[in-house]
Design an enzyme around this catalytic site. Structure first.
Site, PDB file in Angstrom:
ATOM      1  N   LYS A  13      29.903  52.840  39.270  1.00 40.87           N
ATOM      2  CA  LYS A  13      30.354  53.746  38.203  1.00 40.87           C
ATOM      3  C   LYS A  13      29.242  54.703  37.765  1.00 40.87           C
ATOM      4  O   LYS A  13      29.493  55.883  37.530  1.00 40.87           O
ATOM      5  CB  LYS A  13      30.847  52.918  37.013  1.00 40.87           C
ATOM      6  CG  LYS A  13      32.129  52.142  37.334  1.00 40.87           C
ATOM      7  CD  LYS A  13      32.412  51.079  36.293  1.00 40.87           C
ATOM      8  CE  LYS A  13      33.672  50.285  36.605  1.00 40.87           C
ATOM      9  NZ  LYS A  13      33.805  49.078  35.786  1.00 40.87           N
ATOM     10  N   GLY A  68      41.509  45.724  32.564  1.00 37.53           N
ATOM     11  CA  GLY A  68      42.789  45.159  32.143  1.00 37.53           C
ATOM     12  C   GLY A  68      43.931  46.055  32.601  1.00 37.53           C
ATOM     13  O   GLY A  68      43.739  47.254  32.866  1.00 37.53           O
ATOM     14  N   VAL A  86      36.126  54.766  36.316  1.00 35.07           N
ATOM     15  CA  VAL A  86      34.931  54.560  35.476  1.00 35.07           C
ATOM     16  C   VAL A  86      35.353  54.220  34.050  1.00 35.07           C
ATOM     17  O   VAL A  86      36.074  54.990  33.410  1.00 35.07           O
ATOM     18  CB  VAL A  86      34.029  55.821  35.479  1.00 35.07           C
ATOM     19  CG1 VAL A  86      32.788  55.574  34.630  1.00 35.07           C
ATOM     20  CG2 VAL A  86      33.629  56.212  36.893  1.00 35.07           C
ATOM     21  N   GLU A 116      36.546  41.930  39.396  1.00 36.86           N
ATOM     22  CA  GLU A 116      36.856  42.468  40.722  1.00 36.86           C
ATOM     23  C   GLU A 116      37.282  41.315  41.632  1.00 36.86           C
ATOM     24  O   GLU A 116      36.993  40.142  41.350  1.00 36.86           O
ATOM     25  CB  GLU A 116      35.611  43.132  41.322  1.00 36.86           C
ATOM     26  CG  GLU A 116      35.167  44.371  40.584  1.00 36.86           C
ATOM     27  CD  GLU A 116      36.248  45.434  40.504  1.00 36.86           C
ATOM     28  OE1 GLU A 116      36.762  45.861  41.546  1.00 36.86           O
ATOM     29  OE2 GLU A 116      36.607  45.834  39.389  1.00 36.86           O
ATOM     30  N   VAL A 163      46.391  46.397  38.050  1.00 36.64           N
ATOM     31  CA  VAL A 163      46.489  47.789  37.584  1.00 36.64           C
ATOM     32  C   VAL A 163      47.809  48.423  38.029  1.00 36.64           C
ATOM     33  O   VAL A 163      48.435  49.184  37.278  1.00 36.64           O
ATOM     34  CB  VAL A 163      45.280  48.627  38.077  1.00 36.64           C
ATOM     35  CG1 VAL A 163      45.347  50.033  37.517  1.00 36.64           C
ATOM     36  CG2 VAL A 163      43.965  47.956  37.686  1.00 36.64           C
ATOM     37  N   ALA A 214      54.199  66.128  30.855  1.00 43.93           N
ATOM     38  CA  ALA A 214      53.901  66.614  32.210  1.00 43.93           C
ATOM     39  C   ALA A 214      54.758  67.830  32.574  1.00 43.93           C
ATOM     40  O   ALA A 214      54.413  68.588  33.483  1.00 43.93           O
ATOM     41  CB  ALA A 214      54.146  65.494  33.213  1.00 43.93           C
ATOM     42  N   GLY A 247      42.293  39.166  34.486  1.00 42.15           N
ATOM     43  CA  GLY A 247      42.443  40.327  35.375  1.00 42.15           C
ATOM     44  C   GLY A 247      41.347  41.366  35.222  1.00 42.15           C
ATOM     45  O   GLY A 247      41.487  42.495  35.672  1.00 42.15           O
ATOM     46  N   LYS A 251      36.483  52.677  42.320  1.00 44.67           N
ATOM     47  CA  LYS A 251      35.109  53.202  42.254  1.00 44.67           C
ATOM     48  C   LYS A 251      34.278  52.800  43.460  1.00 44.67           C
ATOM     49  O   LYS A 251      33.380  53.521  43.882  1.00 44.67           O
ATOM     50  CB  LYS A 251      34.421  52.776  40.956  1.00 44.67           C
ATOM     51  CG  LYS A 251      34.403  51.286  40.688  1.00 44.67           C
ATOM     52  CD  LYS A 251      35.609  50.863  39.923  1.00 44.67           C
ATOM     53  CE  LYS A 251      35.789  49.361  39.946  1.00 44.67           C
ATOM     54  NZ  LYS A 251      36.658  48.842  38.943  1.00 44.67           N
ATOM     55  N   ASP A 277      29.374  46.732  40.541  1.00 45.41           N
ATOM     56  CA  ASP A 277      30.469  47.538  39.993  1.00 45.41           C
ATOM     57  C   ASP A 277      29.914  48.607  39.032  1.00 45.41           C
ATOM     58  O   ASP A 277      30.313  49.774  39.081  1.00 45.41           O
ATOM     59  CB  ASP A 277      31.457  46.612  39.276  1.00 45.41           C
ATOM     60  CG  ASP A 277      32.589  47.373  38.618  1.00 45.41           C
ATOM     61  OD1 ASP A 277      33.444  47.893  39.349  1.00 45.41           O
ATOM     62  OD2 ASP A 277      32.608  47.455  37.375  1.00 45.41           O
TER      63      ASP A 277
HETATM   64  P1  NAP Z   1      44.571  43.400  42.402  1.00 47.21           P
HETATM   65  O1  NAP Z   1      45.120  42.761  41.190  1.00 47.21           O
HETATM   66  O2  NAP Z   1      43.941  42.552  43.442  1.00 47.21           O
HETATM   67  O3  NAP Z   1      45.750  44.253  43.072  1.00 47.21           O
HETATM   68  C1  NAP Z   1      45.696  44.820  44.355  1.00 47.21           C
HETATM   69  C2  NAP Z   1      47.051  44.631  44.997  1.00 47.21           C
HETATM   70  O4  NAP Z   1      47.086  45.366  46.208  1.00 47.21           O
HETATM   71  C3  NAP Z   1      47.320  43.163  45.337  1.00 47.21           C
HETATM   72  O5  NAP Z   1      48.656  42.844  45.039  1.00 47.21           O
HETATM   73  C4  NAP Z   1      47.050  43.130  46.844  1.00 47.21           C
HETATM   74  O6  NAP Z   1      47.733  42.113  47.529  1.00 47.21           O
HETATM   75  C5  NAP Z   1      47.537  44.499  47.263  1.00 47.21           C
HETATM   76  N1  NAP Z   1      46.950  44.945  48.520  1.00 47.21           N
HETATM   77  C6  NAP Z   1      45.669  44.861  48.907  1.00 47.21           C
HETATM   78  N2  NAP Z   1      45.503  45.423  50.129  1.00 47.21           N
HETATM   79  C7  NAP Z   1      46.710  45.869  50.510  1.00 47.21           C
HETATM   80  C8  NAP Z   1      47.197  46.544  51.659  1.00 47.21           C
HETATM   81  N3  NAP Z   1      46.381  46.892  52.664  1.00 47.21           N
HETATM   82  N4  NAP Z   1      48.504  46.840  51.728  1.00 47.21           N
HETATM   83  C9  NAP Z   1      49.347  46.495  50.712  1.00 47.21           C
HETATM   84  N5  NAP Z   1      48.946  45.870  49.587  1.00 47.21           N
HETATM   85  C10 NAP Z   1      47.653  45.562  49.489  1.00 47.21           C
HETATM   86  O7  NAP Z   1      43.504  44.508  42.020  1.00 47.21           O
HETATM   87  P2  NAP Z   1      43.414  45.329  40.653  1.00 47.21           P
HETATM   88  O8  NAP Z   1      42.610  44.559  39.682  1.00 47.21           O
HETATM   89  O9  NAP Z   1      44.732  45.839  40.271  1.00 47.21           O
HETATM   90  O10 NAP Z   1      42.461  46.527  41.118  1.00 47.21           O
HETATM   91  C11 NAP Z   1      42.953  47.614  41.864  1.00 47.21           C
HETATM   92  C12 NAP Z   1      41.908  48.714  41.878  1.00 47.21           C
HETATM   93  O11 NAP Z   1      41.668  49.139  40.536  1.00 47.21           O
HETATM   94  C13 NAP Z   1      40.543  48.290  42.419  1.00 47.21           C
HETATM   95  O12 NAP Z   1      39.963  49.366  43.087  1.00 47.21           O
HETATM   96  C14 NAP Z   1      39.743  47.963  41.163  1.00 47.21           C
HETATM   97  O13 NAP Z   1      38.365  48.116  41.329  1.00 47.21           O
HETATM   98  C15 NAP Z   1      40.280  49.026  40.231  1.00 47.21           C
HETATM   99  N6  NAP Z   1      40.165  48.741  38.811  1.00 47.21           N
HETATM  100  C16 NAP Z   1      40.591  47.548  38.320  1.00 47.21           C
HETATM  101  C17 NAP Z   1      40.539  47.318  36.968  1.00 47.21           C
HETATM  102  C18 NAP Z   1      40.997  46.023  36.369  1.00 47.21           C
HETATM  103  O14 NAP Z   1      40.855  45.851  35.151  1.00 47.21           O
HETATM  104  N7  NAP Z   1      41.560  45.100  37.150  1.00 47.21           N
HETATM  105  C19 NAP Z   1      40.050  48.308  36.125  1.00 47.21           C
HETATM  106  C20 NAP Z   1      39.607  49.537  36.653  1.00 47.21           C
HETATM  107  C21 NAP Z   1      39.698  49.730  38.011  1.00 47.21           C
HETATM  108  P3  NAP Z   1      46.955  40.699  47.762  1.00 47.21           P
HETATM  109  O15 NAP Z   1      46.714  40.149  46.388  1.00 47.21           O
HETATM  110  O16 NAP Z   1      47.923  39.910  48.543  1.00 47.21           O
HETATM  111  O17 NAP Z   1      45.709  41.031  48.470  1.00 47.21           O
HETATM  112  N1  HSE Z   2      35.823  44.566  37.135  1.00 44.05           N
HETATM  113  C1  HSE Z   2      35.722  45.748  36.376  1.00 44.05           C
HETATM  114  C2  HSE Z   2      35.129  45.413  35.012  1.00 44.05           C
HETATM  115  C3  HSE Z   2      37.074  46.370  36.211  1.00 44.05           C
HETATM  116  O1  HSE Z   2      35.051  44.237  34.666  1.00 44.05           O
HETATM  117  O2  HSE Z   2      34.724  46.332  34.312  1.00 44.05           O
HETATM  118  C4  HSE Z   2      37.018  47.727  35.626  1.00 44.05           C
HETATM  119  O3  HSE Z   2      36.411  48.627  36.480  1.00 44.05           O
END
Ligand code: NAP
Ligand code: HSE
Length: 439
Positions: free
Chosen positions: A206, A303, A133, A191, A14, A33, A188, A106, A202
């Protein structure tokens, strides 16, 4: 006007999407903005990865997240590291330093939202969480602002993209659960701990956030009844189809005269409903308001760029409201914080819904009579009953029962009694069924 400076925590899926969208649509976003939004500093554990994404454009990059939340030039901290403790600690530190926070987390809000919002209110800063969410769908804005005239009656949503992707691919391509889960991880969507997706946690995060906004109650993730999709079989998916239903993992919350229902579980829904036809990583949320009736929100639930779309929308919102009197801002949970209600969450045993039951029984006289007798004793009315042909070389047959609305505790009792019948073999499969009608 002076630009707004962002400090980005985490440049993973993200985070990198957010960086790309902000860069690509920079001018348009600034026009909306009223000022430029610039990423000033980024923290990620992997500095080389971060530099590879960002390039050499003068953005500061560090592996120390504390540098971001304490940086004197940062106006808004965007928390995209995920998880509970470190994210919470950094969010509270950012708030304590007078910074607004935008988060997609979330899990953190479902567990610590009350504390985080209270800290933000004391400090006069905003915590925005549209991306938390349903990914790219602006459902938080719809609930908090667009539907504010309504008494919300219920919400039912496909709010986990990974789960919906798995169910869709299993149904349409006959792929195995594990193969599709792996694909969702590569894309991607999943979680960091994919059990959160497949076990419904998850979605529970939400729905607890949406219930709180819909009914003006505190976030109560610990009270969500949660059941995932790991036990669903291809057989149930196809029997459901034959009967005119699709199985979806739904987050459901309903206001009843006895309390608020808060639950996540696989659910049969009529195939003719729009939401039943939402496939792949797409999410959809139906919100029923007393004035507007049922409304449906649809879009990608996970995504990089779809989620970034929601993160950047929050950045624009916060930028616009940055200088406004904090009392004039939209409250975090849509109602004034001192006016949250204390409505009980209904225990699952008291929930009233319809049911799909599948059992295996010997094809002998009196078996159906025994089953219907138990159901009648427990005031469970049958909507439909189907006995399938026995499979090759098998003596037992599958019997499927659809019930009318029944109380969960009566269904539990009926299942226990039917399983004791000598002609019934193994465990009964129970999947809840919702008509989701507009009435
Ligand atoms: P991700 O791909 O794992 O990215 C998280 C990044 O933060 C990684 O590069 C990680 O490094 C880094 N990180 C973790 N802890 C850290 C720390 N203490 N200091 C510095 N860097 C740190 O996760 P993501 O999928 O982007 O998700 C991020 C958030 O968005 C989560 O809360 C998730 O639930 C939410 N979200 C994700 C999606 C989705 O589609 N992916 C959708 C909605 C919401 P490492 O990999 O080395 O740990
Ligand atoms: N892992 C979550 C999903 C990301 O698949 O919906 C979005 O919150």
């Amino acid at each position: 006007m002076k630009p707004i400076n962002i400090g980005l925590l985490g440049i993973g899926t993200v985070g990198s999407g957010t960086f790309a969208v902000l860069k690509r649509n920079q001018e348009e976003i600034a026009r909306r903005a009223g000022r430029e939004i610039i990423i000033k500093i980024i923290a990620d554990r992997d500095i080389d990865k971060a530099r590879g994404i960002v390039g050499d454009d003068g953005t500061l990059i560090t592996d120390d997240a504390n540098e971001v939340v304490t940086h004197p030039d940062v106006d808004i901290v965007v928390e995209l590291i995920g998880g509970y403790s470190a994210a919470k600690e950094l969010t509270l530190k950012a708030i304590g330093n007078g910074k607004h926070v935008v988060t997609a987390n979330k899990a953190m809000l479902a567990s610590h939202g009350t504390e985080i919002f209270a800290a933000a209110e004391r400090q006069g800063v905003m915590v925005a969480f549209e991306a938390a969410v349903a990914g790219g769908i602006p459902i938080i804005k719809a609930l908090r602002e667009g539907l504010t005239a309504n008494r919300i009656e219920w919400i039912a949503g496909i709010i986990n993209g990974t789960g919906n992707f798995i169910l869709s691919e299993m149904r349409s391509k006959g792929l195995s659960f594990d193969t599709v889960l792996e694909q969702a991880q590569e894309l991607g969507y999943a979680e960091a701990d994919p059990t959160f997706d497949i076990e419904g946690i998850d979605a529970a995060h939400k729905i607890s956030i949406m219930a709180s906004i819909a009914f003006g109650i505190s976030i109560q993730f610990d009270k969500v009844y949660t059941e995932g999709i790991t036990k669903l079989t291809g057989e149930d998916i196809s029997y459901a189809e034959e009967l005119g239903y699709r199985i979806k993992l739904l987050g459901i919350t309903k206001k009843t005269s006895k309390g608020i229902e808060l639950r996540v579980h696989p659910t049969l829904i009529p195939s003719r409903r729009l939401i039943a036809n939402v496939e792949g990583v797409m999410n959809a949320v139906v919100v029923k308001g007393d004035a507007v009736g049922p409304t449906l929100y649809y879009g990608p639930g996970a995504g990089a760029e779809p989620t970034a779309s929601a993160v950047v929308a929050d950045l624009v919102d916060v930028t616009r409201m940055h200088t406004a009197d904090s009392k004039q801002r939209v409250p975090h949970l849509g109602v004034q914080p001192n006016l949250l209600l204390d409505i009980p969450i209904l225990p699952m045993e008291e929930v009233v819904t319809s049911y799909y039951l599948r059992l295996q029984a010997l094809d002998r006289p009196g078996v159906l009579a025994d089953i219907t007798c138990i159901l009648a004793e427990l005031e469970i009315s049958i909507d439909a009953m189907v006995q399938k042909e026995p499979k090759k070389n098998e003596e037992q047959v599958d019997i499927i029962v659809l019930t009318h609305l029944s109380v969960e505790k009566n269904i539990n009792a009926a299942i226990a009694k039917i399983e004791e019948l000598p002609s019934v073999m193994g465990e009964i499969t129970r999947i809840r069924l919702e008509e989701l009608s507009s009435k």
